[in-house]
Design an enzyme around this catalytic site. Structure first.
Site, PDB file in Angstrom:
ATOM      1  N   HIS A  12     -17.883  29.203  28.890  1.00  0.00           N
ATOM      2  CA  HIS A  12     -16.940  28.087  28.866  1.00  0.00           C
ATOM      3  C   HIS A  12     -17.611  26.818  29.362  1.00  0.00           C
ATOM      4  CE1 HIS A  12     -13.210  30.111  27.780  1.00  0.00           C
ATOM      5  NE2 HIS A  12     -13.559  31.106  28.576  1.00  0.00           N
ATOM      6  N   HIS A  37      -9.690  33.311  31.648  1.00  0.00           N
ATOM      7  CA  HIS A  37     -10.117  33.914  32.910  1.00  0.00           C
ATOM      8  C   HIS A  37      -9.699  33.027  34.081  1.00  0.00           C
ATOM      9  CE1 HIS A  37     -12.555  36.431  30.300  1.00  0.00           C
ATOM     10  NE2 HIS A  37     -12.877  37.178  31.340  1.00  0.00           N
TER      11      HIS A  37
END
Length: 457
Positions: free
Chosen positions: A271, A224
């Site tokens: 993350h 991302h």
């Protein structure tokens, strides 16, 4: 009193035995047991062999801190996101030990046993994919909640699959193609790196995870963050010499866009800080290395007649030979979708040039242009183009997907209603590649022809 003491000793034995069984299960799964702190041993291992404070030891300590799940948890708490109070194990709520075992960040589950655990047709081991940890949470700051959930959506493939065609139909076709190719390159490198490094996602608990679909994927690097950084800064570099606007404004927008997407990956618990920074760093290196070849990208439509063959064969080969995993994850499917869309866009530009389907070709980059004012007529025209194009793309996608699946099911003699068959390598990669290559060709060739037919150009 003695009975109470004996009872407590008996309970202690039971707890120790349960803890031993849990640790054994985690060791079999390749993950540390919940009774031991997962970070402390790793912290000692990252220290320099000499035990001094040398550069290697400092760097190892820094990397460990950036990968620490507690850092992500503290960021979530500072933004008003907290785990709900433990209500004990239940049908939809797992206790601490069970949650640690089911959490995808702590390792992967062993090979499936029992009924239906036979070897699949493609020869890979049949391994149960990590299940999403059912976790309730409390939101105390809804501004950050909606800001980062919206920012996380800006990094999804759905956003780019809609934004890039919109840019092609309404802004600049050549700019859209450059963005698409850089996006495809960056995403492929990131997706492959995930399955090669096999770094886990943040541990849950203590991290609250707000997404379930990508929990079966690995963490490093954050694709991302890679996609957001690649799109925003490629857009900035490509338009600063083509359109007249303040460079500081464009730089601020690029930094804000990539920063919001990166922080959203921390807020959603998907993350670590090291994953996000690693994704940004890898993207920066790729942009610097590929920048001298950007002018070549703008002239791909003037290649030889064999060019479409290479565009189809090379991405399909890379997708079909994607790094294998012990269990199914959507990484290979998403990579095939992205690679196929890029191949379709490239072939679509080649078709337009080779067969001269574009009556008024757009000048290649760079050409200085003034940004037209946003009027009501221009807004209506842009939305009309986008609506017509998306409807046609969805129709083509559904038609080609159904047709390709029927052909593959018949070829490999698979029951049509077997949804798990879609995940087989020999079915998933071909049907997705054919489907999204058709979507890319449709977006760049047939949609502009339909726009011209409807008088929208």
């Amino acid at each position: 009193m003695c009975r109470a003491q004996g009872g407590s000793e008996h309970l202690g034995v039971r707890v120790r035995r349960a803890g031993a069984r849990t640790r054994a299960a985690h060791l079999l799964a390749g993950a540390p047991g919940p009774a031991r702190h997962p970070e402390r041993p790793a912290r000692r291992e990252l220290r320099a062999p000499g035990g001094g404070g040398g550069p290697g030891s400092i760097m190892a300590e820094l990397l460990w801190r950036l990968q620490d799940s507690q850092l992500v948890a503290r960021f979530q708490r500072s933004c008003g996101l907290f785990p709900a109070p433990d209500e004990g194990p239940g049908e939809n709520c797992a206790g601490p030990a069970e949650g640690a075992a089911r959490s995808p960040g702590l390792g992967h589950l062993p090979v499936a046993r029992g009924k239906g655990a036979g070897e699949p047709a493609n020869g890979l081991r049949r391994v149960a994919a990590p299940q999403a940890y059912v976790q309730k949470y409390i939101v105390k700051n809804y501004f950050y909640y909606y800001l980062f959930r919206f920012s996380a959506g800006l990094g999804q493939e759905v956003f780019y699959i809609t934004f890039l065609p919109f840019a092609h139909w309404n802004i600049d076709p050549y700019l859209s193609r450059r963005l698409t190719i850089i996006w495809v390159l960056v995403m492929y490198v990131g997706q492959v790196a995930k399955d090669i490094l096999k770094w886990p996602r943040p541990f849950s608990p203590p991290v609250v995870k707000l997404e379930k679909r990508v929990t079966a994927e690995y963490g490093m690097p954050s694709t991302h963050s890679m996609a957001a950084t690649a799109i925003s800064f490629t857009f900035l570099i490509s338009t600063v010499d083509r359109y007249q606007y303040p460079f500081v404004l464009g730089l601020t927008m690029a930094v804000m866009f990539s920063t919001l997407v990166g922080l959203s990956r921390l807020y959603t618990g998907m993350h670590t800080v090291l994953d996000v920074l690693g994704g940004v760093l890898v993207t920066a290196v790729l942009i610097v290395l590929t920048y001298p070849a950007w002018t070549l990208i703008d002239r791909l439509d003037s290649a030889s007649p064999l060019f479409p063959v290479c565009v189809l064969v090379v991405p399909f080969f890379l997708c079909y030979n994607f790094p294998s995993s012990d269990y199914y994850s959507p990484t290979r499917a998403d990579t095939t979708t992205i690679m196929a869309a890029g191949a379709g866009v490239t072939i679509g530009f080649w078709i337009n040039h080779f067969f001269q389907l574009v009556s008024k070709p757009t000048e290649p980059l760079p050409v200085i242009q003034n940004i037209p004012p946003l009027t009501r007529d221009l807004l209506v025209l842009g939305l009309s183009k986008f609506t017509v194009g998306i409807v046609l793309i969805l129709l083509v996608r559904q038609l080609v997907q159904n047709l390709s699946l029927q052909v593959l099911y018949s070829w490999f003699k698979v029951v049509t209603r077997n949804k798990e068959a879609r995940r087989r390598l020999e079915i998933e990669v071909p049907y997705k590649f054919v489907t999204y290559t058709s979507v890319g060709i449709c977006a760049t060739t047939f949609v502009p022809m339909l726009h011209r037919f409807l008088g929208l150009l």
